[in-house]
Motif scaffolding. Structure first.
Motif, PDB file in Angstrom:
ATOM      1  N   LYS A 146       0.839  -1.200   0.000  1.00 51.94           N
ATOM      2  CA  LYS A 146       0.000   0.000   0.000  1.00 51.94           C
ATOM      3  C   LYS A 146       0.873   1.249   0.000  1.00 51.94           C
ATOM      4  O   LYS A 146       2.110   1.171   0.107  1.00 51.94           O
ATOM      5  N   ALA A 147       0.235   2.392  -0.101  1.00 52.31           N
ATOM      6  CA  ALA A 147       0.959   3.669  -0.135  1.00 52.31           C
ATOM      7  C   ALA A 147       1.848   3.801   1.095  1.00 52.31           C
ATOM      8  O   ALA A 147       1.425   3.524   2.221  1.00 52.31           O
ATOM      9  N   GLY A 148       3.085   4.223   0.868  1.00 56.50           N
ATOM     10  CA  GLY A 148       4.038   4.399   1.954  1.00 56.50           C
ATOM     11  C   GLY A 148       4.875   3.175   2.259  1.00 56.50           C
ATOM     12  O   GLY A 148       5.924   3.282   2.916  1.00 56.50           O
ATOM     13  N   ASP A 149       4.439   1.996   1.799  1.00 59.04           N
ATOM     14  CA  ASP A 149       5.255   0.791   1.977  1.00 59.04           C
ATOM     15  C   ASP A 149       6.493   0.868   1.096  1.00 59.04           C
ATOM     16  O   ASP A 149       6.500   1.539   0.065  1.00 59.04           O
ATOM     17  N   ARG A 150       7.530   0.140   1.496  1.00 56.63           N
ATOM     18  CA  ARG A 150       8.750   0.113   0.708  1.00 56.63           C
ATOM     19  C   ARG A 150       8.834  -1.174  -0.109  1.00 56.63           C
ATOM     20  O   ARG A 150       8.581  -2.271   0.416  1.00 56.63           O
ATOM     21  N   VAL A 151       9.184  -1.013  -1.378  1.00 62.51           N
ATOM     22  CA  VAL A 151       9.476  -2.139  -2.262  1.00 62.51           C
ATOM     23  C   VAL A 151      10.958  -2.049  -2.614  1.00 62.51           C
ATOM     24  O   VAL A 151      11.399  -1.049  -3.183  1.00 62.51           O
ATOM     25  N   ALA A 152      11.723  -3.064  -2.240  1.00 67.90           N
ATOM     26  CA  ALA A 152      13.165  -3.061  -2.470  1.00 67.90           C
ATOM     27  C   ALA A 152      13.510  -4.022  -3.598  1.00 67.90           C
ATOM     28  O   ALA A 152      12.880  -5.074  -3.751  1.00 67.90           O
ATOM     29  N   ALA A 153      14.535  -3.663  -4.359  1.00 68.72           N
ATOM     30  CA  ALA A 153      14.935  -4.503  -5.491  1.00 68.72           C
ATOM     31  C   ALA A 153      16.447  -4.598  -5.572  1.00 68.72           C
ATOM     32  O   ALA A 153      17.157  -3.606  -5.417  1.00 68.72           O
ATOM     33  N   MET A 154      16.914  -5.797  -5.808  1.00 65.88           N
ATOM     34  CA  MET A 154      18.330  -6.091  -6.054  1.00 65.88           C
ATOM     35  C   MET A 154      18.376  -6.681  -7.453  1.00 65.88           C
ATOM     36  O   MET A 154      18.220  -7.881  -7.651  1.00 65.88           O
ATOM     37  N   ILE A 155      18.584  -5.810  -8.441  1.00 60.21           N
ATOM     38  CA  ILE A 155      18.233  -6.189  -9.805  1.00 60.21           C
ATOM     39  C   ILE A 155      19.113  -5.452 -10.809  1.00 60.21           C
ATOM     40  O   ILE A 155      19.567  -4.337 -10.540  1.00 60.21           O
ATOM     41  N   PRO A 156      19.390  -6.056 -11.954  1.00 57.37           N
ATOM     42  CA  PRO A 156      20.132  -5.351 -12.995  1.00 57.37           C
ATOM     43  C   PRO A 156      19.287  -4.238 -13.626  1.00 57.37           C
ATOM     44  O   PRO A 156      18.083  -4.129 -13.384  1.00 57.37           O
ATOM     45  N   ASN A 157      19.946  -3.443 -14.438  1.00 57.26           N
ATOM     46  CA  ASN A 157      19.286  -2.357 -15.162  1.00 57.26           C
ATOM     47  C   ASN A 157      18.526  -2.944 -16.349  1.00 57.26           C
ATOM     48  O   ASN A 157      18.963  -2.883 -17.487  1.00 57.26           O
ATOM     49  N   MET A 158      17.365  -3.515 -16.067  1.00 59.59           N
ATOM     50  CA  MET A 158      16.589  -4.241 -17.068  1.00 59.59           C
ATOM     51  C   MET A 158      15.126  -3.787 -17.015  1.00 59.59           C
ATOM     52  O   MET A 158      14.727  -3.067 -16.094  1.00 59.59           O
ATOM     53  N   PRO A 159      14.303  -4.187 -17.983  1.00 57.95           N
ATOM     54  CA  PRO A 159      12.925  -3.680 -18.041  1.00 57.95           C
ATOM     55  C   PRO A 159      12.116  -3.927 -16.775  1.00 57.95           C
ATOM     56  O   PRO A 159      11.296  -3.088 -16.385  1.00 57.95           O
TER      57      PRO A 159
END
Length: 652
Positions: free
Chosen positions: A138-151
């Motif tokens: 929901k709004a304000g939650d954090r989504v973290a990503a460990m990911i290459p520069n890809m689509p």
């Protein structure tokens, strides 16, 4: 020495047709004044910030409710509030284009190539949005990503932003401690990762790292594994709470993306300081400030518009990724690249530019210098006729680098050296279309940015080196630091040196041309004999020498003073003889000054750098003085530090 005449001057026709000149005429009409020069336009943009930023909103057709007020508490820094009554959604402004034209082109070295049109991108964002909502994001939650520069990185960010969640990312080459130092502070509810990545022709799986990281992020409820190496199912099976992205999306059909409009200052991104001197600071950036600042820089300073094909060599752990993806708001195509810029060889990025008809080529000063030293001449081997701008950042571009771009890459091109940082997710100083380019100089301050150089007494100076400051508030100032409720860390980072003035930490100089030279970081300046000198001035000389691939310079406390110590990484087959040391010192003495000449010159096989490629002078300085480096996880090659420790030459 700065050249007296410009390296390049655009034709009158090109200058008048530039988006900067078009905006100059638009602003003249709105203000009821004739802005006949960039200097006049810039002065208005900082003197009347309400009129200027309102014009940027209107001219770019920002989607959202602008509200009545443009600026509240504008004299406070921090504390100023831009568009305090406005509401908008960042993703809605980036996804305004539809259809079959290219939205994203992706290359993972020479191993993977993909292409998404605008409708494909909308569909992927829609399915990711539905998945996030279904998993309780929901709004304000954090989504973290460990990911290459890809689509999937771009689509994941847009999906999170569409519902008001906060996106934070790093590249998959980070070690577990580096990832946890960042993400454990912000407590994400969703973690997106890949099964691995390609670098220098090799596949590098990260399932073992994920198995160590995820259990230490207890806030995470969903882990999604993007397939890049073809090993996503195996990686998901070995990672707690994980499933492949493909499997998670399987039950969702594409439908129109919905957007939750939030206040202008609602958090969009959490970015991180490099963390080379301690745990990284979590810098929170707003949706509105990021959008408006990037639109200004892209449209007017970079000249990016519909149909442009925009490239910047970056990872998802560097703010240039955040800067790059906003080009979607200008209806431009993103040309993404992940991996080594020298795999299979130094032509790979120029091959990409040629094949995809790139219009904006963004890279680093180090890359330009490496191409020069490899004796590559893309001007002779590639069709770069569509390339309108070559942009350089990450470290100061040397005068030799400036000249090489025009001699070895393209003679008729706008070379835009730019400088800003993670702290503002944008630029203080950058290119100015329609104006001449002088060797070694960034063209000037950005519109709306009250940039000056101050001496130690807090007085503005021209032709002297001092602190780069910004004297008035601007929209992309951070909302604050995460877990800094009273703002103490935020204030200490930028406002302790000069009250109510942003002090950026760059050692800089304004030239007689009105350009800017960055001489290095203020905290890495050298003080032999009590006189401050910039490390970039030394690098500009020594790295022109064919024998030297790169260098790093620090000040060592010695005999109640500071002596300059220069470490050099030499070309293959070259030895650091007495004659070469003499040649290095002579080059620095004649090209910079006698004060810049190092007391000691030593060879090393490698130079430590951050994940985004910046050399880490402060870490080397700590090692030279026998002090511990507190966060080696922030470095791409921490093992290189061992070469600087306990050198007998530094004890004599």
């Amino acid at each position: 020495m700065v050249m007296a005449s410009p390296l390049w001057t655009p034709s009158q026709a090109i200058a008048e047709a530039s988006a900067m000149r078009v905006f100059m005429r638009y602003a003249s009409e709105r203000a009821g004044r004739d802005f006949d020069s960039y200097e006049a336009l810039h002065r208005w943009s900082v003197d009347d910030r309400e009129a200027f930023w309102s014009a940027v909103w209107d001219d770019n057709g920002v989607i959202g409710d602008k509200g009545e007020r443009v600026l509240a508490d504008g004299d406070k820094m921090p504390g100023a509030r831009f568009f305090p009554d406005a509401s908008l959604n960042f993703a809605e402004n980036l996804l305004r284009e539809t259809g079959a034209g290219d939205a994203i082109v992706f290359r993972g070295e020479d191993k993977v190539e993909r292409r998404l049109n605008w409708d494909d991108l909308h569909a992927l964002v829609s399915r990711l949005q539905q998945l996030m909502i279904a998993r309780g994001v929901k709004a304000g939650d954090r989504v973290a990503a460990m990911i290459p520069n890809m689509p999937e990185a771009v689509a994941g960010m847009l999906a999170a932003a569409s519902i008001g969640a906060i996106w934070s990312s790093c590249s998959p080459d980070f070690g577990p401690k580096g990832v946890l130092d960042r993400f454990s502070q912000i407590e994400p509810v969703m973690f997106i990762a890949c099964d691995g990545y390609w670098y220098n022709g090799k596949s590098i799986a990260i399932a073992d790292k994920l198995a160590e990281i995820v259990p230490q992020l207890p806030s995470v409820g969903t882990v999604l594994i993007v397939d890049y190496l073809g090993e996503a199912e195996a990686a998901a099976g070995a990672t707690p709470k994980a499933e492949t992205l493909d499997a998670a999306l399987a039950t969702f059909d594409a439908r129109p993306v919905t957007y939750r409009r939030m206040p202008f200052a609602h958090p969009l991104y959490i970015l991180y300081s490099s963390g080379t001197t301690g745990i990284p600071k979590c810098i929170v950036h707003s949706a509105g400030g990021t959008l408006l600042q990037h639109l200004k820089e892209h449209r007017y300073h970079a000249g990016i518009g519909p149909g442009d094909r925009v490239f910047y060599f970056t990872t998802c752990g560097w703010m240039m990724w955040n800067w790059l993806v906003t080009a979607l708001a200008s209806r431009a195509t993103l040309l993404l690249f992940d991996g080594s810029p020298f795999a299979p060889d130094g032509n790979v990025l120029f091959d990409y530019a040629d094949a995809e008809k790139m219009t904006y080529f963004g890279t680093s000063a180090k890359f330009i210098d490496a191409v020069r030293k490899a004796d590559l001449r893309p001007v002779d081997t590639h069709d770069l006729s569509t390339v309108r701008v070559v942009s350089s950042t990450g470290s100061p571009l040397s005068p030799e680098g400036f000249r090489f771009v025009y001699d070895g890459i393209k003679a008729d091109v706008h070379l835009a050296s730019i400088s800003g940082g993670t702290d503002i997710v944008s630029c203080f100083v950058l290119g100015i279309p329609g104006e001449p380019v002088y060797s070694g100089e960034i063209q000037g301050p950005g519109l709306g940015m009250a940039v000056e150089v101050w001496n130690d007494d807090g007085e503005p100076v021209v032709g002297e080196k001092g602190e780069l400051v910004c004297t008035r508030a601007f929209p992309s100032m951070p909302v604050g630091f995460w877990n800094d409720p009273d703002g103490e860390k935020y204030h200490a980072a930028y406002f302790d040196r000069f009250d109510n003035v942003w002090c950026h930490g760059d050692f800089a100089e304004i030239t007689d041309n009105g350009g800017i030279i960055i001489h290095g970081r203020s905290d890495a300046t050298l003080n032999p004999g009590g006189v401050r000198i910039g490390t970039a001035e030394i690098y500009n000389q020594v790295e022109q020498m064919d024998e030297v691939l790169e260098a790093i310079c620090v000040g060592q406390q010695w005999d109640d003073d500071v002596r300059v110590v220069l470490f050099v990484r030499l070309a293959e087959g070259v030895a650091l003889t007495d004659d070469l040391v003499k040649a290095i010192r002579t080059r620095i003495r004649t090209g910079a000054s006698p004060r810049h000449v190092p007391a000691i010159v030593l060879p090393v096989d490698d130079i430590p750098r951050t994940k985004s490629g910046k050399i880490v002078e402060l870490a080397v300085r700590e090692v030279v003085h026998g002090r511990p480096v507190r966060n080696k996880e922030a470095l791409a090659n921490p093992e290189a530090l061992a070469q600087f420790a306990d050198r007998p030459e530094l004890r004599a």
